[in-house]
Design an enzyme around this catalytic site. Structure first.
Site, short mmCIF file in Angstrom:
data_model
loop_
_atom_site.label_atom_id
_atom_site.label_comp_id
_atom_site.label_asym_id
_atom_site.label_seq_id
_atom_site.Cartn_x
_atom_site.Cartn_y
_atom_site.Cartn_z
N ASP A 70 0.80 -1.19 0.39
CA ASP A 70 -0.07 0.26 0.19
C ASP A 70 1.01 1.37 0.09
O ASP A 70 2.07 1.00 0.62
CB ASP A 70 -0.72 -0.01 1.27
CG ASP A 70 -2.29 -0.57 1.60
OD1 ASP A 70 -1.94 -2.11 -0.11
OD2 ASP A 70 -2.69 -1.15 2.41
N THR A 71 -0.07 2.35 -0.66
CA THR A 71 0.61 3.48 -1.05
C THR A 71 1.98 4.27 1.14
O THR A 71 2.52 4.38 1.24
CB THR A 71 0.18 4.71 -0.88
OG1 THR A 71 -0.27 4.40 -2.63
CG2 THR A 71 0.91 6.28 -1.51
#
Length: 231
Positions: A70-71
């Site tokens: 995930d970012t």
């Protein structure tokens, strides 16, 4: 420049070089910073794709991520440096043979010291809230083992080991258990300070075996120290 002369390689920026946890001829492991998406979004902006050309380092093809982070998740990200290596890494991840260890600081925390979350996940979306993952009996199987590494007033440090690789699995499993990850804007309270989730270590049955470990990012260190972590 003379015709046929090799093009000079772009210098590897020090801030990127410092993020290389493991470098082999066929693969590398990066310590991805929190907030940097792996892939460039439709609106543009900085992403790991901006790093790929300097990370080529003489290879014919650009290195490519073999899995997702995930970012807002920091830590170990594996990239293949050749097409055969990327295919082999992808098969290991698809077969569930990658040993992934995460650290998360959660609000509250479990009563027990260890356990297993077995809760299927599916994607849902609405015009008001956009898309997210949810626990649902019709979802895909998702299993996470966990244990408590430390506790503080109102928080706990967990080691999370996903046996499956569903989108947002750890974030949803923690939230559904009653102890959301600190700083999670989607499944938690959205506290300031960023998502307190680290891809701490990864091991894979490559030849030779792969093993790498990432240090906690700066935004997690105060909460980790409160739970008893020492660098």
């Amino acid at each position: 420049m003379r015709r046929g002369a090799p093009r000079p390689r772009p210098a590897l920026p020090p801030e990127i070089a410092a993020r290389i946890l493991l470098l082999r001829d066929d693969l590398m492991v990066l310590d991805k910073p929190a907030g940097l998406p792996v892939h460039r979004g439709p609106r543009g902006g900085a992403s790991l794709e901006d790093w790929l050309e300097p990370l080529r380092m003489g290879k014919r093809h650009l290195p490519q991520p073999a899995h997702r982070l995930d970012t807002d998740t920091a830590g170990c990200l594996v990239l293949g440096r050749t097409k055969p290596a990327l295919a082999a890494l992808g098969a290991i991840f698809a077969g569930g043979r990658a040993d992934k260890t995460y650290w998360a600081v959660v609000r509250g925390g479990p009563v027990e010291d260890s356990g297993v979350i077995d809760a299927p996940l599916r994607k849902t979306s609405s015009a008001a809230r956009g898309w997210r993952m949810e626990v649902h009996p019709e979802g895909q199987r998702a299993v996470t083992t966990w244990r408590v590494l430390g506790r503080a007033e109102g928080t706990a440090l967990l080691e999370l080991r996903p046996e499956t690789g569903r989108t947002h699995q750890l974030r949803v499993h923690c939230a559904a258990s009653g102890w959301p990850i600190l700083g999670d804007p989607l499944y938690g309270g959205g506290e300031a300070g960023g998502l307190h989730l680290l891809a701490r270590a990864i091991a894979m049955p490559t030849e030779p075996p792969l093993a790498a470990e990432a240090l906690p990012p700066p935004h997690m260190r105060a909460a980790l120290a409160a739970c008893g972590w020492r660098e």
